[in-house]
Design a protein around this motif. Structure first.
Motif, PDB file in Angstrom:
ATOM      1  N   ILE A 424       0.825  -1.206   0.000  1.00 38.01           N
ATOM      2  CA  ILE A 424       0.000   0.000   0.000  1.00 38.01           C
ATOM      3  C   ILE A 424       0.856   1.252   0.000  1.00 38.01           C
ATOM      4  O   ILE A 424       0.476   2.292  -0.544  1.00 38.01           O
ATOM      5  CB  ILE A 424      -0.963  -0.015   1.219  1.00 38.01           C
ATOM      6  N   ILE A 425       2.063   1.174   0.588  1.00 41.88           N
ATOM      7  CA  ILE A 425       2.984   2.315   0.570  1.00 41.88           C
ATOM      8  C   ILE A 425       3.627   2.444  -0.804  1.00 41.88           C
ATOM      9  O   ILE A 425       3.777   3.544  -1.340  1.00 41.88           O
ATOM     10  CB  ILE A 425       4.049   2.150   1.677  1.00 41.88           C
ATOM     11  N   ARG A 426       4.003   1.324  -1.392  1.00 42.52           N
ATOM     12  CA  ARG A 426       4.599   1.362  -2.729  1.00 42.52           C
ATOM     13  C   ARG A 426       3.641   1.943  -3.757  1.00 42.52           C
ATOM     14  O   ARG A 426       4.034   2.664  -4.667  1.00 42.52           O
ATOM     15  CB  ARG A 426       5.011  -0.046  -3.147  1.00 42.52           C
ATOM     16  N   GLU A 427       2.356   1.625  -3.621  1.00 40.96           N
ATOM     17  CA  GLU A 427       1.378   2.118  -4.590  1.00 40.96           C
ATOM     18  C   GLU A 427       1.140   3.620  -4.467  1.00 40.96           C
ATOM     19  O   GLU A 427       0.552   4.214  -5.364  1.00 40.96           O
ATOM     20  CB  GLU A 427       0.053   1.367  -4.420  1.00 40.96           C
ATOM     21  N   ARG A 428       1.603   4.229  -3.380  1.00 39.98           N
ATOM     22  CA  ARG A 428       1.430   5.672  -3.192  1.00 39.98           C
ATOM     23  C   ARG A 428       2.750   6.428  -3.335  1.00 39.98           C
ATOM     24  O   ARG A 428       2.775   7.632  -3.105  1.00 39.98           O
ATOM     25  CB  ARG A 428       0.827   5.941  -1.806  1.00 39.98           C
ATOM     26  N   ASP A 429       3.797   5.744  -3.698  1.00 34.70           N
ATOM     27  CA  ASP A 429       5.093   6.374  -3.876  1.00 34.70           C
ATOM     28  C   ASP A 429       5.213   6.843  -5.328  1.00 34.70           C
ATOM     29  O   ASP A 429       5.215   6.036  -6.260  1.00 34.70           O
ATOM     30  CB  ASP A 429       6.215   5.393  -3.529  1.00 34.70           C
ATOM     31  N   THR A 430       5.314   8.146  -5.520  1.00 31.79           N
ATOM     32  CA  THR A 430       5.291   8.724  -6.872  1.00 31.79           C
ATOM     33  C   THR A 430       6.450   8.224  -7.722  1.00 31.79           C
ATOM     34  O   THR A 430       6.259   7.789  -8.865  1.00 31.79           O
ATOM     35  CB  THR A 430       5.338  10.252  -6.786  1.00 31.79           C
ATOM     36  N   GLU A 431       7.654   8.298  -7.203  1.00 31.17           N
ATOM     37  CA  GLU A 431       8.834   7.933  -7.980  1.00 31.17           C
ATOM     38  C   GLU A 431       8.835   6.439  -8.300  1.00 31.17           C
ATOM     39  O   GLU A 431       9.130   6.030  -9.431  1.00 31.17           O
ATOM     40  CB  GLU A 431      10.091   8.310  -7.202  1.00 31.17           C
ATOM     41  N   TYR A 432       8.476   5.640  -7.320  1.00 38.24           N
ATOM     42  CA  TYR A 432       8.452   4.186  -7.537  1.00 38.24           C
ATOM     43  C   TYR A 432       7.399   3.816  -8.578  1.00 38.24           C
ATOM     44  O   TYR A 432       7.650   2.982  -9.460  1.00 38.24           O
ATOM     45  CB  TYR A 432       8.168   3.488  -6.217  1.00 38.24           C
ATOM     46  N   GLN A 433       6.215   4.430  -8.491  1.00 40.50           N
ATOM     47  CA  GLN A 433       5.166   4.106  -9.445  1.00 40.50           C
ATOM     48  C   GLN A 433       5.531   4.545 -10.860  1.00 40.50           C
ATOM     49  O   GLN A 433       5.182   3.882 -11.835  1.00 40.50           O
ATOM     50  CB  GLN A 433       3.850   4.758  -9.017  1.00 40.50           C
ATOM     51  N   LEU A 434       6.254   5.661 -10.993  1.00 37.49           N
ATOM     52  CA  LEU A 434       6.708   6.077 -12.311  1.00 37.49           C
ATOM     53  C   LEU A 434       7.574   4.994 -12.943  1.00 37.49           C
ATOM     54  O   LEU A 434       7.378   4.618 -14.116  1.00 37.49           O
ATOM     55  CB  LEU A 434       7.485   7.388 -12.207  1.00 37.49           C
ATOM     56  N   ILE A 435       8.516   4.483 -12.182  1.00 38.42           N
ATOM     57  CA  ILE A 435       9.417   3.450 -12.697  1.00 38.42           C
ATOM     58  C   ILE A 435       8.642   2.191 -13.083  1.00 38.42           C
ATOM     59  O   ILE A 435       8.842   1.621 -14.165  1.00 38.42           O
ATOM     60  CB  ILE A 435      10.493   3.106 -11.645  1.00 38.42           C
TER      61      ILE A 435
END
Length: 890
Positions: A424-435
Motif C-alpha cells: 500500500i505504501i509502494r502504490e502511493r510512492d510517486t517515484e516508484y510508481q513512475l518506474i
C-alpha cells in the motif's frame, strides 16, 4: 492515451441535478443519483482519442452532486487564431475533422464556442468540452442548458429548455444531431471573418427572436453582415469561404450538411491535401500488427534526446495525471484556490430563514449550481519537483538487462529500499510508481514476446494504472478478442436474463462505477456473453461477483473483460458452473478440509468437533474466488498474487484467512463461529497474501490434487498453463501428473482427514528438510519425518534415508488400536513435525494417521499409497534422475 507533450491538465466543475430522496424506481430501489449516471457515461469519453479533440482523463464525484472533470487543456483559444495567421478554411477543416470523429462515436458537441475551440503550440485545433452533452444525457441530468444561445442552431432554440422534473413537459425533446454543430461552426467562422462577436449587445429575448426570423431570409450570411455592420468585410472574402459560410448557416436542418458531408465538399479540395487521415492506433489484443506504422528516421541520431529533454511530457496524459495525484494533487483544493468552489455557512444554504424579530429572508436560485465553464490549469510543478532526481534512462529501460530493473539515479538506493515496503505504501510512492508504470508499459507493448518478463515483474507488484492489461497478460489473452466478443449474440432473450437482472443491482454497488446505469448495462452484456458462449455451463449466483473485478478494470473494453473472465474460470473454477456441480464442490471442500488439517491440525480438530465444516462458510469463498466476501480494493491485491499461481493456490488463501481468525475460532463454539462468518471481521490482505505464499511453498503439489481440476495442457501448447505452474515436473521418465496413482473416489476422499502425496513430493520434502534451517524446527531437527510402517524385513531391504520404522503389526492391534510399546512412544518425540506414513497397504496407513492425529493433535499426517513404481528397489534410484526442483514462489 496520447502523450502530454505541450498540453496542460485542466479541470472544470459543475453540479448534477439532485433527485428527491423519497422516490424509488420501478425495482423498488432508490433512484441512482444523476452524478453516478454522469460518471458512468463519462468513461466512454476517455476512449475518444483524436488529434482534433482534447483528451478526457478523469472525473471525480464530490459532495452535493458536484462533479470535477479533468481533461487536456491549452491556454489559447479561437480568438488567437488571427494573430497566428490561420486561414478560415484550415480552421473549418480541422474543426470538422473533430466533429466527424465525434459523430462516428455517436456524439455531438452542442457547446461550440470560441473558448471551447483551443489551439496547441503549433496552431492545431483542439475541441474542448465536447463530451458535456453526452455525459449529461443530452442535458437531462443537469439544471443548466448545454450550449450557448448565440451559437445554438435555430432548431435547438425552437425546442426550448427541458428538465425531467418539469411537469409542464410531457416528453423530452429529440437529442441534437450532427447538423447542429455545423450551424455553430458557421457562426464561429462568421465571427472570425467579421472580426467581432455576433448578438452580444442585445437582450437574450431579442437575440433569440432574431435568430428565429432568419428562417425567412434567402441569404443569412448577408443579413447577419448587414445587422452587424460588416457587409464590406464579408463581401471581400474569397468565394469558397462565402460558400462555406452559406452552407453552414443553412436555416433548415434538412438542407444543412453534416460534418462528414461538408468535409467532402469541393470548398476543401485544396485544403484537404495537406492533412493526413487519422488512423486509430491498433489495440493490444487484435489481429493487426501493432508495429506496422513504425519507421526509423533517415538520420538515426534523431532518436537521441537532449540532456534537458522534458521526459515527463512524453508520457501519456493519464499517467501524468495519476502521478500528479500521487504527488499530492487535490482537485477540490485547486478549484477552491481559484475561487471556483466557494464554501458557504450552512445557514446561507437554507431556502429561507427567519430572524428573531420575525424578518424572513428568502434565497434565490444559487448561481453556483449553474455551469461555470472556467477551466483551471493544474500545476505540475510539485510533480516535476518530486521527479527531478529520476534520471532520463529511467524513462527508457532496457528490457534485456539482466540486472536490477530499477534504474540508476540519485535516489536509486531509496527505490531499492521501497521494494521492501508494504504494498500500500509502494502504490502511493510517486517515484516508484513512475518506474513501475514505464517498465510495465514497455513490457505490455512487447506482449506476448515479453510474456515471461511480465510474469517476473508481476511477482514484485503490479502498478494499479496498468492492472487490467497486466492481468490479461498473466491470463494469456491473445488474438482478436473484439471480433470474438461481437460475434456473440447478447440481445436475444434467454432464461437466465431474469436472474442476471436480479443479481446485478446487488453486486459491489458501493462502487460508483459499477453502480451506474452504464455499469449495469456492461455487466449484463458480459455475463450474457459468457452464458451464451458456454452452453455446457450454467449461470450460478456468484458469477456476477467474479465478473466485477474484470469489468471494473476494463470498463471501456467489454471484450477484454469477457476474455479475462473466460480464461480465469476454467483455470480456477473448472466445472464449478455445471448444472450439477455438487461432486465438484464436495471434492473441493474435502481437499480444503485436508489442507486445514495439514497446516493447522489443532484448528482442524476444533472445527470438526463443533461441526463447523467448510460447507457452511467456504462455498462463497471459492465459488467467487473471494470476490463475494472482500471489497474490490482488497480483491485487486489478492488476485495480483492469485493469478501467478495454479488452481490450488485458493486453498492456501482460505487457510491463511482461517489462521488470521484462529484465536477467535478456537475460543468459540458452533453458534459463535456462524455469527463470526456472517459478518467477516477485517482481514489484513497483505498478511493473507504473504502467508498464502508461505503455505503454498510448503504444501506438496500432490496434496492438493483434484480429479475435477482442469486437465493439464498438452505439450506444445503456448497458453497460460505451461507458463504459470508453480512446480515443473521433477522427473524426466514418468508421466507429468500431480499424482502417480489413480484418484480417489469422493467417498474415500471424505473418509480421510489428511492429504495423500506422491513419492516424488515425498523426496522433495525430504530434500528440503535436509537443505537448510528454513524448513527445520527450532531445535534444528528436520520438520519432515517419514514413518515406514512395513515389516522390519521389508524396511531393511530398502528405505528412505532418515525414515523411522514402526511396524504396523507390532504397534497396532487387529482392531486398529494403538498398542503401548516402545515403538509407539517414538511418535511422541516428533510433536509438531510433518509425518509421512509409508505403507504397502493403504488401510494400515489410514489407521496410523487416525491414531497419530488423535493422540497428538499437533501432528499432520500425509500418507503415501504404495505402487509398484516405488518398491524398495525402485524408490531410491529415482532421486538421481530428477530435474532441479523449483522451490521458490511461484
Amino acid at each position: 492515451m496520447k502523450p502530454l507533450k505541450d498540453a496542460q491538465l485542466g479541470a472544470f466543475t459543475f453540479f448534477a441535478s439532485a433527485l428527491p430522496h423519497d422516490v424509488c424506481g420501478s425495482n423498488g430501489l432508490p433512484l441512482t443519483p444523476n452524478s453516478i449516471k454522469i460518471l458512468g457515461r463519462f468513461q466512454l469519453l476517455k476512449t475518444i482519442t483524436h488529434p482534433r479533440l482534447c483528451q478526457y482523463v478523469d472525473i471525480s464525484r464530490g459532495k452535493h452532486e458536484r462533479l470535477i472533470v479533468v481533461a487536456e487543456h491549452y491556454e489559447r483559444s479561437l480568438s488567437d487564431f488571427q494573430k497566428q495567421g490561420k486561414i478560415v478554411l484550415q480552421i473549418a477543416h480541422e474543426v470538422l475533422e473533430g466533429l466527424e470523429f465525434m459523430n462516428k462515436n455517436g456524439m455531438v458537441h452542442r457547446a461550440l464556442s470560441p473558448h471551447n475551440v483551443l489551439m496547441d503550440c503549433k496552431g492545431n485545433i483542439k475541441l474542448a468540452k465536447f463530451g458535456l452533452y453526452h455525459m449529461t444525457d443530452h442535458g437531462a441530468d443537469v439544471d443548466f442548458p448545454i450550449g450557448y444561445p448565440s451559437y445554438l442552431a435555430p432548431e435547438v432554440i425552437a425546442q426550448g429548455s427541458f428538465h425531467p422534473s418539469d411537469p409542464s413537459h410531457d416528453e423530452a425533446p429529440l437529442p441534437s444531431g450532427p447538423k447542429t454543430d455545423v450551424w455553430s461552426l458557421g457562426v464561429l467562422l462568421f465571427e472570425l471573418c467579421a472580426g467581432r462577436r455576433l448578438l452580444q449587445n442585445i437582450d437574450i429575448t431579442e437575440r433569440l427572436k432574431f435568430i428565429l426570423t432568419l428562417g425567412c431570409m434567402d441569404d443569412i450570411v448577408t443579413v447577419l453582415a448587414e445587422e452587424h455592420g460588416c457587409l464590406d468585410s464579408i463581401k471581400a472574402l474569397p468565394e469558397n469561404v462565402l460558400e462555406l459560410l452559406r452552407k453552414c448557416l443553412t436555416f433548415l436542418p434538412s438542407k444543412r450538411p453534416t460534418p462528414a458531408e461538408l468535409l467532402r465538399d469541393p470548398v476543401f479540395s485544396e485544403v484537404s491535401r495537406i492533412y493526413t487521415p487519422y488512423q486509430k492506433p491498433v489495440s493490444l489484443f487484435s489481429s493487426s500488427l501493432r508495429c506496422a506504422h513504425l519507421e526509423l528516421p533517415e538520420d538515426i541520431s534523431d532518436l537521441c534526446k537532449d540532456d534537458d529533454e522534458d521526459y515527463l511530457s512524453q508520457r501519456a496524459i493519464d499517467e501524468v495525471y495519476h502521478l500528479w495525484c500521487l504527488a499530492g494533487g487535490d482537485l477540490e483544493k485547486e478549484l477552491t484556490n481559484k475561487e471556483i468552489i466557494q464554501s458557504k455557512p450552512p445557514i446561507c444554504t437554507l431556502p429561507n430563514f427567519v430572524l428573531e424579530d420575525g424578518e424572513s429572508f428568502g434565497q434565490g436560485r444559487d448561481r453556483s449550481f449553474l455551469l461555470d465553464d472556467t477551466t483551471v490549469t493544474l500545476s505540475l510543478c510539485q510533480l516535476r519537483n518530486r521527479l527531478k532526481d529520476v534520471a532520463g534512462e529511467a524513462y527508457y529501460p532496457l528490457l534485456e538487462d539482466e540486472q536490477s530493473s530499477l534504474p540508476q539515479s540519485n535516489s536509486s538506493n531509496e527505490l531499492s529500499s521501497t521494494v521492501t515496503l508494504p504494498l500500500i505504501i509502494r502504490e502511493r510512492d510517486t517515484e516508484y510508481q513512475l518506474i513501475r508504470i514505464i517498465l510495465f508499459d514497455r513490457l505490455l507493448k512487447a506482449y506476448p514476446y515479453k510474456k515471461n518478463l511480465v510474469w517476473k515483474e508481476a511477482r514484485v507488484d503490479i502498478p494499479p494504472l496498468v492492472r487490467g492489461l497486466a492481468w490479461a497478460a498473466l491470463l494469456g489473452i491473445e488474438g482478436d478478442i473484439q471480433a470474438k466478443y461481437e460475434s456473440i449474440d447478447k440481445d436475444t432473450p434467454i432464461p437466465t436474463d431474469r436472474q442476471i437482472e436480479v443479481d446485478i443491482p446487488r453486486c459491489h454497488q458501493y462502487d460508483e462505477l459499477l453502480s451506474s446505469p452504464q455499469g449495469h448495462i456492461k455487466f449484463r452484456r458480459v455475463l450474457k456473453a459468457w452464458v451464451v458462449s458456454h452452453p455446457d455451463l450454467v449461470y450460478w449466483q456468484g458469477l456476477d461477483s467474479l465478473c466485477a473485478p474484470f469489468l471494473y478494470l476494463n470498463f471501456n473494453n467489454e471484450a477484454l473483460a469477457y476474455a479475462c473472465m473466460s480464461a480465469f474460470i476454467p483455470k480456477y473454477l473448472y466445472n464449478f458452473f455445471l448444472k450439477d456441480n455438487s461432486h465438484v464442490i464436495q471434492e473441493y471442500l474435502t481437499v480444503f478440509s485436508q489442507m486445514i488439517a495439514f497446516h493447522d491440525p489443532e484448528l482442524s480438530n476444533h472445527l470438526n468437533e463443533i461441526g463447523f465444516i467448510p460447507d457452511l462458510y467456504a462455498i462463497p469463498w471459492f465459488l467467487t474466488m473471494f470476490t463475494h466476501v472482500f471489497p474490490l480494493h482488497k480483491i485487486f491485491h489478492l488476485w495480483d498474487t492469485l493469478l501467478l499461481g495454479n488452481s490450488s493456490f485458493p486453498f492456501c488463501i482460505g487457510v491463511a484467512i482461517l489462521q488470521q481468525l484462529r484465536d477467535r475460532l478456537l475460543a468459540n463454539g458452533f453458534n459463535e463461529c456462524i455469527l463470526l462468518f456472517s459478518d467477516l471481521p477485517e482481514i489484513d490482505i497483505e498478511r493473507c497474501v504473504r502467508e498464502s505464499i508461505n503455505l503454498f511453498c510448503w504444501t506438496p503439489k500432490s496434496a492438493t490434487y483434484r480429479q475435477h481440476a482442469q486437465p493439464p495442457k498438452v505439450a506444445g501448447d503456448n497458453g497460460f498453463g505451461k507458463t504459470a505452474t508453480y512446480y515443473s515436473s521433477d522427473y524426466q521418465d514418468i508421466p507429468k501428473t500431480d499424482l502417480s496413482r489413480e484418484p480417489l473416489a469422493l467417498c474415500d476422499l471424505k473418509a480421510e482427514m489428511s492429504p495423500r502425496i506422491s513419492a516424488e513430493d515425498l523426496i522433495d520434502l525430504c530434500e528440503l528438510s535436509l537443505a537448510g534451517p528454513t524448513k527445520r524446527t527450532k531445535t534444528g531437527k528436520p520438520k519432515i519425518v517419514a514413518v515406514d510402517i512395513r515389516t522390519g524385513e521389508d524396511f531393511n531391504r530398502g528405505h528412505i534415508s532418515g525414515s523411522i520404522n514402526i511396524p504396523f503389526n507390532t504397534t497396532f492391534s487387529p482392531e486398529g488400536e494403538l498398542v503401548q510399546c516402545p515403538a509407539s512412544g517414538v511418535l511422541q518425540n516428533y510433536r509438531g513435525r510433518v509425518i509421512v506414513v509409508i505403507s504397502h497397504a493403504m488401510k494400515s496407513a489410514v489407521m496410523v494417521r487416525k491414531q497419530s492425529h488423535t493422540q497428538t493433535p499437533v501432528y499432520t499426517g500425509i500418507f503415501l499409497q504404495a505402487t509398484s513404481r516405488f518398491r524398495n528397489d525402485v524408490l531410491l534410484p529415482y532421486v538421481g534422475k530428477r530435474k532441479k526442483r523449483k522451490s521458490s514462489f511461484p
